[in-house]
Write a protein that holds these residues in place. Structure first.
Motif, PDB file in Angstrom:
ATOM      1  N   GLY A  10      35.098  31.322  47.698  1.00  0.00           N
ATOM      2  CA  GLY A  10      35.052  32.324  48.775  1.00  0.00           C
ATOM      3  C   GLY A  10      36.282  32.325  49.657  1.00  0.00           C
ATOM      4  N   SER A  11      37.180  31.348  49.491  1.00  0.00           N
ATOM      5  CA  SER A  11      38.467  31.424  50.199  1.00  0.00           C
ATOM      6  C   SER A  11      39.158  32.699  49.745  1.00  0.00           C
ATOM      7  CB  SER A  11      39.368  30.239  49.820  1.00  0.00           C
ATOM      8  OG  SER A  11      38.866  29.036  50.338  1.00  0.00           O
ATOM      9  N   ASN A  12      39.785  33.434  50.658  1.00  0.00           N
ATOM     10  CA  ASN A  12      40.527  34.602  50.175  1.00  0.00           C
ATOM     11  C   ASN A  12      41.916  34.752  50.790  1.00  0.00           C
ATOM     12  OD1 ASN A  12      40.061  35.941  52.627  1.00  0.00           O
ATOM     13  ND2 ASN A  12      38.229  36.962  51.865  1.00  0.00           N
ATOM     14  N   CYS A  13      42.309  33.805  51.640  1.00  0.00           N
ATOM     15  CA  CYS A  13      43.684  33.820  52.140  1.00  0.00           C
ATOM     16  C   CYS A  13      44.463  32.638  51.574  1.00  0.00           C
ATOM     17  CB  CYS A  13      43.702  33.782  53.665  1.00  0.00           C
ATOM     18  SG  CYS A  13      42.764  35.118  54.424  1.00  0.00           S
ATOM     19  N   ARG A  15      46.043  32.382  48.701  1.00  0.00           N
ATOM     20  CA  ARG A  15      47.339  32.796  48.172  1.00  0.00           C
ATOM     21  C   ARG A  15      48.294  33.155  49.313  1.00  0.00           C
ATOM     22  NH1 ARG A  15      48.024  38.288  44.910  1.00  0.00           N
ATOM     23  NH2 ARG A  15      48.295  39.018  47.038  1.00  0.00           N
ATOM     24  N   ASP A  16      47.771  33.818  50.346  1.00  0.00           N
ATOM     25  CA  ASP A  16      48.624  34.281  51.446  1.00  0.00           C
ATOM     26  C   ASP A  16      49.296  33.103  52.150  1.00  0.00           C
ATOM     27  OD1 ASP A  16      47.147  36.412  50.624  1.00  0.00           O
ATOM     28  OD2 ASP A  16      46.290  36.908  52.562  1.00  0.00           O
ATOM     29  N   VAL A  19      51.939  31.539  49.886  1.00  0.00           N
ATOM     30  CA  VAL A  19      53.184  32.331  49.854  1.00  0.00           C
ATOM     31  C   VAL A  19      54.019  32.048  51.098  1.00  0.00           C
ATOM     32  CG1 VAL A  19      54.093  34.695  50.044  1.00  0.00           C
ATOM     33  CG2 VAL A  19      52.306  34.178  48.365  1.00  0.00           C
ATOM     34  N   GLU A 205      50.174  33.586  58.870  1.00  0.00           N
ATOM     35  CA  GLU A 205      50.710  33.877  57.534  1.00  0.00           C
ATOM     36  C   GLU A 205      50.738  35.371  57.234  1.00  0.00           C
ATOM     37  OE1 GLU A 205      47.656  33.144  58.148  1.00  0.00           O
ATOM     38  OE2 GLU A 205      46.264  33.701  56.539  1.00  0.00           O
ATOM     39  N   ARG A 206      50.023  36.167  58.031  1.00  0.00           N
ATOM     40  CA  ARG A 206      50.012  37.616  57.778  1.00  0.00           C
ATOM     41  C   ARG A 206      51.150  38.343  58.476  1.00  0.00           C
ATOM     42  NH1 ARG A 206      43.803  39.830  57.691  1.00  0.00           N
ATOM     43  NH2 ARG A 206      43.031  38.373  56.129  1.00  0.00           N
TER      44      ARG A 206
ATOM     45  N   PHE B 245      29.857  37.337  48.133  1.00  0.00           N
ATOM     46  CA  PHE B 245      30.330  35.990  47.803  1.00  0.00           C
ATOM     47  C   PHE B 245      30.277  35.775  46.288  1.00  0.00           C
ATOM     48  CE2 PHE B 245      28.929  31.439  47.268  1.00  0.00           C
ATOM     49  CZ  PHE B 245      30.201  30.893  47.385  1.00  0.00           C
ATOM     50  N   LYS B 248      33.027  37.734  44.638  1.00  0.00           N
ATOM     51  CA  LYS B 248      34.337  37.073  44.732  1.00  0.00           C
ATOM     52  C   LYS B 248      34.459  36.010  43.634  1.00  0.00           C
ATOM     53  CE  LYS B 248      38.149  35.237  46.566  1.00  0.00           C
ATOM     54  NZ  LYS B 248      39.444  35.770  46.119  1.00  0.00           N
ATOM     55  N   ALA B 428      48.173  39.882  52.238  1.00  0.00           N
ATOM     56  CA  ALA B 428      49.528  39.873  52.811  1.00  0.00           C
ATOM     57  C   ALA B 428      50.496  40.755  52.018  1.00  0.00           C
ATOM     58  CB  ALA B 428      50.059  38.449  52.948  1.00  0.00           C
TER      59      ALA B 428
END
Lengths: 229, 732
Positions: A10-13, A15-16, A19, A205-206, B245, B248, B428
């Motif tokens: 459920g992590s979704n940042c 990759r951000d 980077v 990070e955004r 969830f 995802k 991002a």
């Protein structure tokens, strides 16, 4: 600087943040799965934003009990730098590494927008590239970012200069109108007593890339590289 | 437990939405009476929602080919080439009926469903969009529906970590009883790693992954194929519940598995669940299937074959693997804590044979169901032309007052209240956030970006379906063009009333004609789409709403244009011809309380010419800002650029023009651009045969009309930003 990014289901940042860290350090972070029992030897551990375990039970509550978190806590206690952003902040609180709680936003709505932040102190490995009192812009994106701590706790944070950022308006004033979620004393991010752990709701990070609308966040990562190289 | 086996009566057949003629066809195909499971399967496979039986004839007339098209309609989503060995995969789909009954879950599962259509093809979703239509703001249900739908879209999209970057929201009393929730997803894949819904290879294992199957959503596809009546609210149990969830995890697990070469074919379980996914895959691959329902992961005991086959539980996929790769695939799904079950295998029988509890509960031929579904040529009548409306037939209001009213009206006010509830930055890569002409997402790790938009002006389509169909495509083209990107292709979401009424069917036919003409002229073929009919309550049909989702490519991000004025004292140039067309304009509706006249005609050659010209200006670095003109006309577009750039402008309308028509007419094929000087642009326009007019200059705290009023930007902004939050926070 070698970093590790913890990946929860459920992590979704993840990759951000990876980077942004790679952009600053030139080194690709290790992506560490939550079921692993140890984190590789690194200078910085990042807990990313997202919805670990779907925010079920309470944001960050289940992730705080992931196998990998035992080692994250041990490392933090030994002095390794730990940065928790958004859901990562919630996990740090649920793990007991940081005090207080994160409640539902006062508006009861999820909010995604740029906010002004006052840098309370540049005395940390995370904020050394900023000035005291500097106003920076980072985005927030959360439904549960309403920081709560009791009166004694708040005083302790203030006395020990452990408030990293407060929400402020365009003129840099910390006002109730500039508070996007109802946080006590406009608190947006805090340190642990040793100042090696930072938890914050906004996402540096955004805004670490001019094409995304600004690069106020880049100084945090550049500062970390400088401090931890 | 053995299967319920009731007698198949006429009443039971009718309850399943099959008419007498269709049921006769069932008997003919089978040569016997179907059992309940089989009847249920025919019912959903031949529902309007799954079979497109009323619309197919006309959808076939839309252009679907172009050099950039890798996959057109007929798959889970369309696929286009975006260079460098990459592809964009996208589609739009409606979740109208469920969202009216249960707005949060209806909208949330709409987002979940369209995401699956895209990652099923091997693409990582990179952008979500939505097109929402609600009833009159004064209607007692509207606020509740807006609030629930927006929260549902955010609740799902935010959690899965796909940014919601663009959309549209309209209000009209015609949607009081039937709101529209159209969700679009755009993904990016390697062009040579696209996965299709084709099952082939007898003996290959059929695998079920994702969430367990429950009793939710049974007959959702049939519900989506009927008009609403008083009892619709009682259909709540047929609305599914979403779990973003799990979605995802499913995205990550599927993409991880697809990075191997173990997958033969894959299809999400959307409308009509296991039934349509297995039938469609088998039909496309020319295979038969043997399923054993005892192996399907279920949420509760005692589920019948009928329930398992028709459940629309969310977050499930069906795939066919290469033989011997089961263990490798299972390890990936175990890692993500998702169910993985081998539920059957492919055969060469051409039949769907289903076992449960040691009994055979279904034996149907696949092709006649999936491919030989009924197709109707419904009677239709064209919409009578509206009498002309000239500027002198429309009262001239004070332009300052008119702007103030228009910029705050429900259809033009700021949507900030909506999109601040959507995570529009996760990933991002969002290089243009909501609020501009198109959302823009950088293709990760490159210097190029996708420009994405959804557009439709339903009041135009109602007044003249052909022009309205053209206009929807043209506006999507303009919104993409205004960023500097090249429009490449579209997806459509055709929302209409009851096709059995010739007037409604005529709207559909006309819109298809107009869309087809525009797609051909503008070089943007249709690569995917969805049809939602029967959007009626009682005798009230929605406005015909062919929502167009457009995708374009900007190959060099450094050239990107945005709507905001960038500096003071720059020239503002109007591109395109202004005739002052007020028919069907928002000026007419909001200031004069009238919804009449013909919509603005769409000159497709001018659209193409002006669009090519504007893109050339942007790419050549000639302009500093660009905005397309649409709802509300010139002064509204100017105000939007001024608000975005936080600086005003002084403009000079031509002397001979009627100011209200010139400032608020909705003539098509127009853009506003800014540049340090107008001269070069006017010259280039003349050379290109494009109309251009030096409108004025940027700067100051207000919008000033020569010889007319000065309108404070601060007041315009307060009106623009104020309406939606105050509407949503009002009691009641």
């Amino acid at each position: 600087m070698q970093a590790a990014v913890i990946v929860f289901p459920g992590s979704n940042c993840d990759r951000d943040i990876a980077v942004a860290l790679e952009r600053a350090s030139g080194q690709r972070p290790h992506m560490v799965w939550h079921k692993d029992s140890t984190v590789p030897e690194v200078d910085l551990i990042a807990l990313p934003g997202g919805f670990s375990y779907g925010d079920y039970l309470r944001c960050g509550a289940i992730a705080a009990h992931s196998p990998v978190m035992r080692d994250v806590k041990a490392r933090a206690q030994k002095g390794t730098a730990v940065l928790g952003i958004c859901n990562g902040f919630q996990v740090l609180i649920e793990s007991g590494l940081l005090p207080g709680g994160l409640l539902r936003n006062e508006s009861l709505k999820y909010i995604c927008k740029d906010v002004g932040l006052e840098v309370e102190t540049h005395d940390s490995i995370f904020t050394r590239r900023y000035r005291n009192g500097q106003r920076v812009v980072f985005p927030i994106a959360h439904g549960d970012g309403n920081y709560f701590i009791d009166e004694d706790g708040r005083r302790r944070l203030e006395d020990e200069e452990r408030i990293a950022f407060r929400y402020c308006d365009a003129m840099g004033q910390v006002t109730p109108e500039a508070n996007p979620n109802g946080s006590v004393a406009n608190i947006a991010g805090i340190y642990n007593r040793e100042r090696n752990v930072l938890g914050m709701m906004p996402h540096p990070e955004r805004l670490a890339d001019p094409l995304l609308g600004g690069r106020d966040g880049a100084a945090m990562f550049d500062g970390l590289v400088e401090a931890l190289a | 437990m053995s299967e319920p086996n009731p007698e198949i009566t006429d009443a039971l057949v009718a309850e399943h939405g099959l008419n007498a003629e269709e049921y006769a066809r069932v008997l003919e195909i089978l040569g016997r009476t179907p059992n309940l499971v089989e009847l249920g399967i025919f019912s959903v496979m031949w529902s309007e929602h799954c079979s497109y039986k009323s619309s197919k004839k006309w959808l076939k007339t839309l252009p679907t080919d172009a050099p950039q098209v890798i996959q057109g309609p007929g798959e889970n989503a369309g696929v286009i080439d975006i260079g460098d060995g990459q592809a964009a995969v996208f589609k739009m789909e409606s979740h109208n009926h469920p969202s009216f009954i249960e707005p949060y879950q209806g909208a949330a599962t709409g987002v979940g469903g369209i995401l699956r259509d895209v990652f099923t093809m091997g693409a990582r979703p990179v952008a979500n969009l939505n097109a929402l239509r609600f009833g009159d703001p004064g209607h007692p249900k509207t606020r509740h529906l807006v609030s629930g739908v927006v929260a549902g879209i955010g609740g799902y999209g935010n959690c899965v970590g796909v940014p919601t970057v663009a959309g549209e929201v309209n209000f009209h009393p015609a949607y009081n009883g039937n709101i529209l929730v159209n969700a679009m997803t755009v993904g990016v894949a390697e062009a040579d790693r696209i996965f299709y819904a084709k099952a082939h290879g007898a003996g290959n294992p059929v695998v079920y992954v994702g969430s367990k199957t429950g009793r939710d959503g049974i007959h959702g596809a049939t519900m989506a194929s009927a008009s609403f009546d008083e009892d619709s609210a009682e259909k709540r149990p047929t609305v599914q519940v979403g779990d973003p969830f799990t979605e995802k995890l499913l995205i990550e697990a599927c993409l991880e598995l697809m990075a191997t070469d173990a997958v033969v074919g894959i299809q999400d379980m959307g409308a009509a669940g296991l039934t349509s996914s297995s039938f469609e895959m088998a039909s496309k691959g020319g295979s038969g299937v043997a399923l054993n329902l005892d192996h399907v992961p279920v949420r509760e005991d005692g589920m019948s074959a009928y329930e398992i086959m028709l459940s629309e539980s969310q977050e499930r996929m069906l795939m066919v693997l290469k033989p011997g790769r089961e263990a490798e695939a299972k390890a990936i799904f175990d890692k993500w804590d998702l169910d993985f079950a081998i539920v059957g295998e492919l055969t060469d029988s051409g039949r769907m044979v289903i076992q449960k509890g040691g009994e055979q509960v279904c034996d149907l031929p696949i092709d006649p169901l999936a491919e030989a579904a009924p197709e109707y040529d419904r009677p239709w009548e064209s919409t009578p032309a509206q009498p002309d409306l000239t500027a002198d037939q429309v009262p001239a209001h004070d332009p300052a007052q008119a702007l103030q009213t228009l910029i705050a009206c429900p259809d033009l006010c700021s949507r900030r209240w909506v999109w601040e509830q959507y995570d529009h930055m996760v990933g991002a890569d969002t290089v243009q956030r909501p609020g501009g002409d198109a959302g823009m997402v950088r293709v990760h790790g490159t210097d190029k970006a996708l420009a994405v938009t959804v557009d439709c002006t339903p009041r135009y389509v109602l007044a003249d379906p052909v022009q309205g169909g053209r206009q929807a495509v043209a506006e999507a083209y303009r919104n993409i063009t205004a960023t500097g990107a090249q429009p490449l292709a579209i997806t459509d979401n055709m929302n209409f009333g009851n096709p059995e009424k010739p007037r409604v069917m005529g709207q559909f036919v006309g819109a298809c004609q107009g869309m087809g003409e525009a797609c051909r002229a503008l070089g943007t073929p249709v690569v995917s789409g969805n049809v939602s009919l029967y959007n009626e309550t009682g005798e009230t049909a929605i406005l015909p709403t062919p929502a167009i989702g457009g995708v374009g490519l900007l190959d060099d991000l450094s050239k990107m244009a945005t709507v905001a004025f960038k500096a003071d004292d720059e020239a503002i140039v109007l591109i395109g011809e202004t005739h002052g067309h007020l028919g069907q304009s928002l000026y007419l509706r909001e200031l004069c309380g009238r919804e009449d006249g013909p919509p603005p005609p769409v000159d497709l050659e001018a659209e193409r010419r002006n669009g090519d010209f504007v893109r050339e200006l942007i790419r050549g670095g000639w302009v500093t800002a660009c905005h397309d003109l649409s709802d509300g006309g010139l002064l509204v577009a100017l105000a939007e650029m001024a608000m975005a750039g936080d600086r005003g402008a002084a403009i000079q309308p031509p002397e001979q023009a009627a100011p209200h028509a010139w400032l608020f007419g909705e003539d098509q094929a127009r853009y506003l651009v800014t540049a340090p000087q107008a001269g070069d642009i006017l010259q280039a326009a003349q050379a290109a045969g494009v109309a251009a007019y030096a409108l004025g200059r940027t700067g100051g705290p207000a919008l000033k009309l020569a010889g007319g009023p000065s309108i404070s930007l601060q007041r315009v902004r307060a009106a623009h930003e104020g309406w939606l939050p105050s509407f949503m926070s009002a009691a009641g």
